[in-house]
Design a protein around this motif. Structure first.
Motif, PDB file in Angstrom:
ATOM      1  N   VAL A 223       1.169  -0.101  29.072  1.00 50.28           N
ATOM      2  CA  VAL A 223       2.546   0.281  28.744  1.00 50.28           C
ATOM      3  C   VAL A 223       3.521  -0.544  29.568  1.00 50.28           C
ATOM      4  CG1 VAL A 223       4.239   2.141  28.741  1.00 50.28           C
ATOM      5  CG2 VAL A 223       1.890   2.612  28.029  1.00 50.28           C
ATOM      6  N   ALA A 224       3.244  -0.673  30.852  1.00 47.01           N
ATOM      7  CA  ALA A 224       4.118  -1.478  31.710  1.00 47.01           C
ATOM      8  C   ALA A 224       4.144  -2.929  31.250  1.00 47.01           C
ATOM      9  CB  ALA A 224       3.651  -1.388  33.158  1.00 47.01           C
ATOM     10  N   PHE A 226       3.720  -4.243  28.238  1.00 46.25           N
ATOM     11  CA  PHE A 226       4.461  -4.475  26.994  1.00 46.25           C
ATOM     12  C   PHE A 226       5.908  -3.994  27.086  1.00 46.25           C
ATOM     13  CE2 PHE A 226       0.176  -5.204  25.565  1.00 46.25           C
ATOM     14  CZ  PHE A 226       0.337  -6.286  24.702  1.00 46.25           C
ATOM     15  N   CYS A 227       6.195  -3.048  27.979  1.00 44.49           N
ATOM     16  CA  CYS A 227       7.603  -2.734  28.248  1.00 44.49           C
ATOM     17  C   CYS A 227       8.293  -3.934  28.896  1.00 44.49           C
ATOM     18  CB  CYS A 227       7.708  -1.511  29.163  1.00 44.49           C
ATOM     19  SG  CYS A 227       7.491   0.072  28.331  1.00 44.49           S
ATOM     20  N   GLY A 228       7.618  -4.517  29.882  1.00 42.33           N
ATOM     21  CA  GLY A 228       8.169  -5.716  30.499  1.00 42.33           C
ATOM     22  C   GLY A 228       8.318  -6.848  29.510  1.00 42.33           C
ATOM     23  N   LEU A 229       7.386  -6.958  28.559  1.00 42.92           N
ATOM     24  CA  LEU A 229       7.486  -7.993  27.540  1.00 42.92           C
ATOM     25  C   LEU A 229       8.708  -7.769  26.652  1.00 42.92           C
ATOM     26  CD1 LEU A 229       6.428 -10.410  25.931  1.00 42.92           C
ATOM     27  CD2 LEU A 229       4.905  -8.833  24.701  1.00 42.92           C
ATOM     28  N   LEU A 230       8.971  -6.516  26.262  1.00 42.15           N
ATOM     29  CA  LEU A 230      10.132  -6.234  25.426  1.00 42.15           C
ATOM     30  C   LEU A 230      11.419  -6.660  26.143  1.00 42.15           C
ATOM     31  CD1 LEU A 230      11.173  -5.011  22.771  1.00 42.15           C
ATOM     32  CD2 LEU A 230      11.314  -2.805  23.971  1.00 42.15           C
ATOM     33  N   SER A 231      11.524  -6.351  27.427  1.00 42.04           N
ATOM     34  CA  SER A 231      12.694  -6.780  28.206  1.00 42.04           C
ATOM     35  C   SER A 231      12.791  -8.300  28.258  1.00 42.04           C
ATOM     36  CB  SER A 231      12.618  -6.212  29.625  1.00 42.04           C
ATOM     37  OG  SER A 231      12.825  -4.829  29.630  1.00 42.04           O
ATOM     38  N   HIS A 232      11.648  -8.945  28.454  1.00 40.43           N
ATOM     39  CA  HIS A 232      11.641 -10.408  28.524  1.00 40.43           C
ATOM     40  C   HIS A 232      12.086 -11.016  27.192  1.00 40.43           C
ATOM     41  CE1 HIS A 232      10.225 -14.447  29.644  1.00 40.43           C
ATOM     42  NE2 HIS A 232       9.786 -14.523  28.391  1.00 40.43           N
ATOM     43  N   LEU A 233      11.629 -10.452  26.085  1.00 38.74           N
ATOM     44  CA  LEU A 233      12.002 -10.985  24.775  1.00 38.74           C
ATOM     45  C   LEU A 233      13.507 -10.902  24.557  1.00 38.74           C
ATOM     46  CD1 LEU A 233       9.104  -9.411  22.656  1.00 38.74           C
ATOM     47  CD2 LEU A 233       9.328 -11.816  23.335  1.00 38.74           C
ATOM     48  N   LYS A 234      14.109  -9.803  25.029  1.00 37.46           N
ATOM     49  CA  LYS A 234      15.572  -9.676  24.930  1.00 37.46           C
ATOM     50  C   LYS A 234      16.253 -10.726  25.795  1.00 37.46           C
ATOM     51  CE  LYS A 234      19.431  -6.512  25.780  1.00 37.46           C
ATOM     52  NZ  LYS A 234      20.129  -7.413  26.713  1.00 37.46           N
ATOM     53  N   ASN A 235      15.801 -10.837  27.044  1.00 36.19           N
ATOM     54  CA  ASN A 235      16.437 -11.777  27.969  1.00 36.19           C
ATOM     55  C   ASN A 235      16.242 -13.232  27.535  1.00 36.19           C
ATOM     56  OD1 ASN A 235      17.228  -9.597  29.539  1.00 36.19           O
ATOM     57  ND2 ASN A 235      15.407  -9.702  30.855  1.00 36.19           N
ATOM     58  N   ASP A 305       1.599   5.892  23.555  1.00 36.04           N
ATOM     59  CA  ASP A 305       2.682   5.087  24.126  1.00 36.04           C
ATOM     60  C   ASP A 305       2.292   3.608  24.205  1.00 36.04           C
ATOM     61  OD1 ASP A 305       4.302   7.265  24.356  1.00 36.04           O
ATOM     62  OD2 ASP A 305       4.133   7.470  26.528  1.00 36.04           O
ATOM     63  N   LYS A 306       1.025   3.323  24.483  1.00 35.93           N
ATOM     64  CA  LYS A 306       0.579   1.927  24.477  1.00 35.93           C
ATOM     65  C   LYS A 306       0.775   1.310  23.091  1.00 35.93           C
ATOM     66  CE  LYS A 306      -3.217   2.400  27.883  1.00 35.93           C
ATOM     67  NZ  LYS A 306      -4.666   2.157  28.077  1.00 35.93           N
ATOM     68  N   VAL A 307       0.361   2.054  22.068  1.00 35.74           N
ATOM     69  CA  VAL A 307       0.496   1.558  20.697  1.00 35.74           C
ATOM     70  C   VAL A 307       1.958   1.275  20.381  1.00 35.74           C
ATOM     71  CG1 VAL A 307       0.237   2.184  18.257  1.00 35.74           C
ATOM     72  CG2 VAL A 307      -1.603   2.698  19.889  1.00 35.74           C
ATOM     73  N   ASN A 308       2.837   2.202  20.735  1.00 35.79           N
ATOM     74  CA  ASN A 308       4.257   1.995  20.412  1.00 35.79           C
ATOM     75  C   ASN A 308       4.891   0.905  21.263  1.00 35.79           C
ATOM     76  OD1 ASN A 308       4.183   5.326  19.546  1.00 35.79           O
ATOM     77  ND2 ASN A 308       5.088   3.826  18.171  1.00 35.79           N
ATOM     78  N   ALA A 573       7.997   4.455  28.510  1.00 43.15           N
ATOM     79  CA  ALA A 573       8.159   3.926  29.869  1.00 43.15           C
ATOM     80  C   ALA A 573       6.847   4.081  30.604  1.00 43.15           C
ATOM     81  CB  ALA A 573       9.274   4.671  30.604  1.00 43.15           C
ATOM     82  N   PRO A 574       6.506   3.140  31.464  1.00 49.23           N
ATOM     83  CA  PRO A 574       5.250   3.251  32.207  1.00 49.23           C
ATOM     84  C   PRO A 574       5.292   4.420  33.168  1.00 49.23           C
ATOM     85  CG  PRO A 574       6.561   1.405  33.026  1.00 49.23           C
ATOM     86  CD  PRO A 574       7.244   1.908  31.794  1.00 49.23           C
ATOM     87  N   ALA A 575       4.203   5.180  33.177  1.00 50.79           N
ATOM     88  CA  ALA A 575       4.097   6.304  34.115  1.00 50.79           C
ATOM     89  C   ALA A 575       3.611   5.774  35.456  1.00 50.79           C
ATOM     90  CB  ALA A 575       3.123   7.345  33.575  1.00 50.79           C
ATOM     91  N   GLY A 576       4.040   6.422  36.508  1.00 47.86           N
ATOM     92  CA  GLY A 576       3.564   6.053  37.836  1.00 47.86           C
ATOM     93  C   GLY A 576       2.087   6.339  37.974  1.00 47.86           C
ATOM     94  N   ARG A 577       1.408   5.546  38.776  1.00 50.54           N
ATOM     95  CA  ARG A 577      -0.028   5.740  38.967  1.00 50.54           C
ATOM     96  C   ARG A 577      -0.249   6.602  40.199  1.00 50.54           C
ATOM     97  NH1 ARG A 577      -2.591  -0.016  39.169  1.00 50.54           N
ATOM     98  NH2 ARG A 577      -0.832  -0.367  40.541  1.00 50.54           N
ATOM     99  N   GLU A 578      -0.486   7.867  39.936  1.00 50.62           N
ATOM    100  CA  GLU A 578      -0.669   8.809  41.040  1.00 50.62           C
ATOM    101  C   GLU A 578      -2.130   9.221  41.099  1.00 50.62           C
ATOM    102  OE1 GLU A 578       2.003  12.036  40.518  1.00 50.62           O
ATOM    103  OE2 GLU A 578       3.786  10.761  40.455  1.00 50.62           O
ATOM    104  N   ILE A 579      -2.844   8.709  42.084  1.00 51.67           N
ATOM    105  CA  ILE A 579      -4.250   9.038  42.273  1.00 51.67           C
ATOM    106  C   ILE A 579      -4.385   9.821  43.571  1.00 51.67           C
ATOM    107  CG2 ILE A 579      -6.572   8.123  42.600  1.00 51.67           C
ATOM    108  CD1 ILE A 579      -5.457   7.671  39.823  1.00 51.67           C
TER     109      ILE A 579
END
Length: 892
Positions: A223-224, A226-235, A305-308, A573-579
């Motif tokens: 998710v992180a 491809f979210c970052g990719l979407l932002s990059h494509l806009k920029n 969310d990954k798919v979307n 939006a990417p969820a935080g990785r809480e382990i």
């Protein structure tokens, strides 16, 4: 019994394995065998088959088949068994309501089977408690499609994989799981070397070996990324503003949710800034891009969310529905798509209609003329078995699947089924880990015996045709359900004479009040005759009535199936990785091996398919192994809470530190403790209900072994009493890996129990013993034939395994030659192929090494010399590794 020449015909059918949907030519031979080859005219595979498809003829025997109905373990007539099923289901509905009964079905069913099951449960019982094992492989993709497109529509075609300039493979070991598609990509790249391949996968699989870029992403970092990719494509200014304005809505909200920079992406994914920049730049610059994804995306708590997140990037660039571009979900089962079309999921109606929509429910109810219609979603797979466990489900019918092995919390599922008041299992086999808990077993016809249709991952409907007679009293699944429906009082609605009549009904329902309002429309098949059905050629839907075939792709010019016909960007939006600090230290990833399938009830019958990977294993990074005192080929325990699996250690740098990979195939019939899903908690994606089968948290430790063993036997050995064991077919019999926690001095007694040798048997036995080293070897002969051989050692047994197994099929008239068996390897100039690399042609690692030393210095040269890698091609990466290793040795 020899067949008459008139019975020796070639039949066109479709493979029963993965979602590629390969066409097959099956020919019955006079001696009763079946020859399998690829159908060169089928547009999914053009004649190519993978190793599993090639070996299909070896899986068609009747050993272990359920041939008559059984009630409480005793043979029964069909009338007795079906009357009991109808009586118990009717009684549960009358006393506890329709929500007290459930069906759990399978992507191994044909569309006609699926449709009858859904019609009975949703339209005549009145509950939506019918779900499918396809929930485990592609439900998140369905949910993502519906959120974005308003329908469960795969937009593209296989041809797009060959037309693309960039293919992004996300969470897919395509080379092993869908080899025929992978080889289409490899061939396209060979023809156009400028084509680029990016593999996004935490584990370095053989698929990554041909990639231009492998992104070893942290689990659930997609998710992180491809979210970052979407932002990059806009920029980068590469958004398709016209497509967005005319055919979509919600971009601003999606961009706001995805507003993360490369540093945050690196933190969330474990990738370097350079890797992220290379991928983003490549995607932004390449219009013809296909993003193909599979279980690594879907089997996650954030799978939808990954798919979307992936779909958002394609919508934003208008890269959808045109040649060589689009998001592409590749399914795992042969008829996962057909099940979706028939309403196989608990939250859907037949023909891609929505259970939550009043108008769709009314349409389906009126068409079926049913007394009721389910008005809310039923229990999804994991929830369904939790309801069985707590007593809400009083009667359960399981069809063509093995949930005791395949579902998460597998031991809990087993306990639930064992406690259910009434369980029906329809299956081919009399004994599976699930069938042993059935009150009623119903013998089903299998591949080669049944008729119907399946739909592959590109929406192509193909026929499965019978070329074998139904054995014993086996009956098709649609017939079984239709008979039960009639016994429950629904005679006219389920009076189907053949699968063609069911297919016509599906087609008619798909066209009912449609006129382009819904994606799935095969109305042109609604008036099909039985003759037409028999001759039906593969076709992609949609196929509306009286409409000329057009471009099979969707959405190039919009036309989505939302209320306003616009696609929806979904803010993710990417969820935080809480382990938790208390969590076990390893992340467990489960998946497939190359030559086995699901829980091995079919592939476990083939010696050829078992030769490549004969026992379950745990992949672990060398640094982790060294730290924990785990040595190569030792036995390890993988632990989660009270659950343990015992597996062979495979130490490899393909696996990253802190992570394990374990295959999901082995069950209680083939291994002592390898049901890996018993270690996976029943955690699900909140949108799709798909379980997160790739993200367990486990510990691993060495398993203390006093004695390692290997055996081959012409008869099936009995490994009970061994602390670890794994059983596999081999040519002429069986091979067994095992281990004991203690040594034993009674080798003859142990062997007699293991091989089920009767005291009266007159066998000639050779033996070798070195008690100090606990090295014991024993071979028994009946006349000139080897019956069994046993090898014991304090260390993992050093034996040429494939060679030893092959000796069961050979005669030993010369007593002197029998000492080769004790040695465990060929002597003199005898051939030892080594570990099998190419299952299609039975070529081993030592064969390939010898060919390299003789001058075959490339994969193609090996193919010319040995045929290895020239069929499905899924072994080509392994061949390349051997070529490279031999080249290094030669250079030293």
């Amino acid at each position: 019994m020899k067949l008459a020449p008139s019975d020796c015909r070639t039949v066109k059918t479709t493979c029963p394995y993965c979602g590629v949907g390969c066409g097959i030519l099956a020919r019955r031979n006079e001696e009763g065998t079946v020859t399998i080859s690829g159908d060169p005219t089928h547009p999914a595979n053009f004649g190519r088959l993978c190793s599993k498809g090639v070996a299909l003829g070896e899986t068609l025997d009747l050993e272990g088949r359920l041939l008559t109905p059984e009630v409480n373990g005793a043979s029964a007539t069909w009338d007795e068994a079906l009357s009991l099923v109808a009586e118990r289901f009717s009684a549960a509905v009358a006393e506890h309501g329709p929500e007290s009964v459930a069906f759990y079905v399978s992507g191994q069913l044909l569309t006609e089977d699926y449709y009858v099951a859904n019609k009975l449960m949703k339209g005549f019982i009145g509950s939506a408690n019918i779900d499918t094992n396809s929930r485990l492989c592609m439900a998140s993709s369905v949910a993502g499609h519906r959120r974005a497109f308003g329908s469960d529509t795969v937009p593209g075609c296989y041809e797009d994989l060959e037309l693309a300039d960039l293919i992004v493979l996300v969470g897919s070991n395509l080379a092993w799981c869908h080899p025929v598609l992978y080889q289409r990509i490899v061939a396209a790249k060979a023809a156009r070397p400028e084509m680029k391949i990016v593999v996004v996968d935490p584990r370095r699989t053989v698929t990554a070996d041909t990639a231009d870029l492998h992104l070893a992403i942290d689990p659930d970092g997609d998710v992180a990324l491809f979210c970052g990719l979407l932002s990059h494509l806009k920029n980068a200014g590469v958004l398709d503003e016209a497509y967005i304005a005319n055919h979509t809505e919600g971009l601003d909200a999606a961009l706001a949710a995805a507003d993360i920079g490369p540093e945050q992406v690196a933190s969330q994914t474990g990738l370097t800034l350079d890797e992220i920049e290379r991928f983003y730049s490549l995607f932004a610059a390449t219009e013809k891009t296909v993003t193909l994804y599979s279980q690594g995306v879907n089997q996650s708590v954030c799978g939808t969310d990954k798919v979307n997140a992936i779909i958002n990037c394609h919508l934003a660039t208008g890269r959808i529905g045109r040649p060589g571009m689009g998001p592409f979900s590749i399914t795992g089962q042969p008829n996962a798509m057909g099940g979706r079309e028939a309403g196989g999921l608990a939250n859907m109606l037949a023909c891609h209609m929505d259970l939550e929509r009043d108008d769709h429910r009314s349409l389906v109810r009126d068409f079926w003329q049913s007394p009721v219609i389910a008005d809310r979603a039923g229990l999804k797979a994991v929830e369904l078995f939790q309801a069985v466990a707590d007593g809400r489900i009083k009667a359960l019918w399981i069809m063509a699947t093995n949930p005791v092995d395949s579902l998460p919390d597998a031991d809990g599922v087993q306990a639930a089924i064992a406690s259910c008041p009434f369980v029906v299992v329809s299956d081919l086999l009399a004994e599976t880990d699930t069938a042993r808990h059935a009150h009623v077993k119903l013998p089903s016809t299998g591949w080669g015996e049944k008729d119907g249709t399946v739909t592959n991952s590109e929406r192509r409907i193909s026929r499965q045709r019978a070329f074998l007679p139904a054995p014993g009293e086996a009956k098709p699944d649609w017939w079984q359900m239709g008979q039960v429906a009639q016994l429950m009082g629904h005679h006219e609605a389920f009076d189907y004479p053949d699968p063609a009549s069911i297919f016509r009904e599906v087609a008619a329902l798909s066209a009912q009040d449609n006129a382009g309002a819904r994606d799935f429309d095969i109305g042109d098949c609604a008036d099909m005759t039985l003759h037409d059905y028999e001759r039906l050629e593969p076709f992609q839907w949609p196929r509306p009535k009286d409409t000329a075939p057009g471009d099979a792709r969707f959405f190039a010019k919009g036309g989505f199936f939302t209320a306003n016909r616009k696609a929806r960007f979904v803010p993710v939006a990417p969820a935080g990785r809480e382990i938790s600090e208390a969590s076990p230290q390893f992340r467990l990833n489960s998946g497939r091996v190359r030559d086995h399938w699901h829980t091995m009830t079919r592939t476990g019958k083939s010696a050829r398919l078992s030769a490549h990977t004969a026992e379950p294993f745990a992949e672990i990074h060398p640094d982790d192994a060294s730290r924990l005192g785990i040595t190569e080929a030792s036995i390890v325990e993988v632990i989660s809470g009270d659950h343990k699996a015992r597996l062979r250690a495979l130490i490899t740098r393909r696996q990253k530190a802190g992570r394990l990979f374990v295959p999901m195939h082995w069950n209680g019939l083939f291994a002592s403790a390898a049901r890996i899903n018993a270690l996976i908690p029943p955690v699900m994606d909140p949108h799709s209900g798909q379980p997160a089968l790739k993200s367990g948290r486990v510990a691993i430790r060495p398993f203390k072994v006093g004695l390692f063993g290997f055996a081959v036997s012409s008869n099936k050995p009995d490994p009970n009493g061994c602390d670890y064991w794994a059983l596999a077919r081999c040519k002429g019999g069986w091979r067994l890996e095992f281990a004991l926690t203690r040594t034993t001095d009674d080798i003859d007694g142990f062997a007699a129990r293991l091989f089920r040798e009767a005291a009266a048997q007159q066998l000639e036995t050779l033996a070798y013993s070195d008690r100090e080293k606990h090295d014991e070897r024993r071979a028994s002969f009946d006349g000139s034939r080897l019956l069994n051989a046993l090898y014991l050692s304090a260390e993992p047994v050093a034996v040429s395994r494939l060679w030893a197994a092959e000796q069961l099929d050979k005669g030993y008239d010369l007593r002197q030659s029998r000492y080769r068996i004790i040695a465990g390897r060929p002597l003199g100039d005898g051939r030892d192929p080594g570990a099998i690399v190419c299952s299609c042609f039975g070529v081993g690692a030592k064969d390939i090494g010898a060919a390299v030393r003789s001058g075959s210095s490339s994969v193609d040269a090996i193919g010319r010399a040995l045929k290895a890698g020239t069929n499905c091609g899924s072994c080509r990466s392994e061949i390349q590794e051997i070529v490279d290793a031999e080249s290094v040795v030669a250079a030293e």
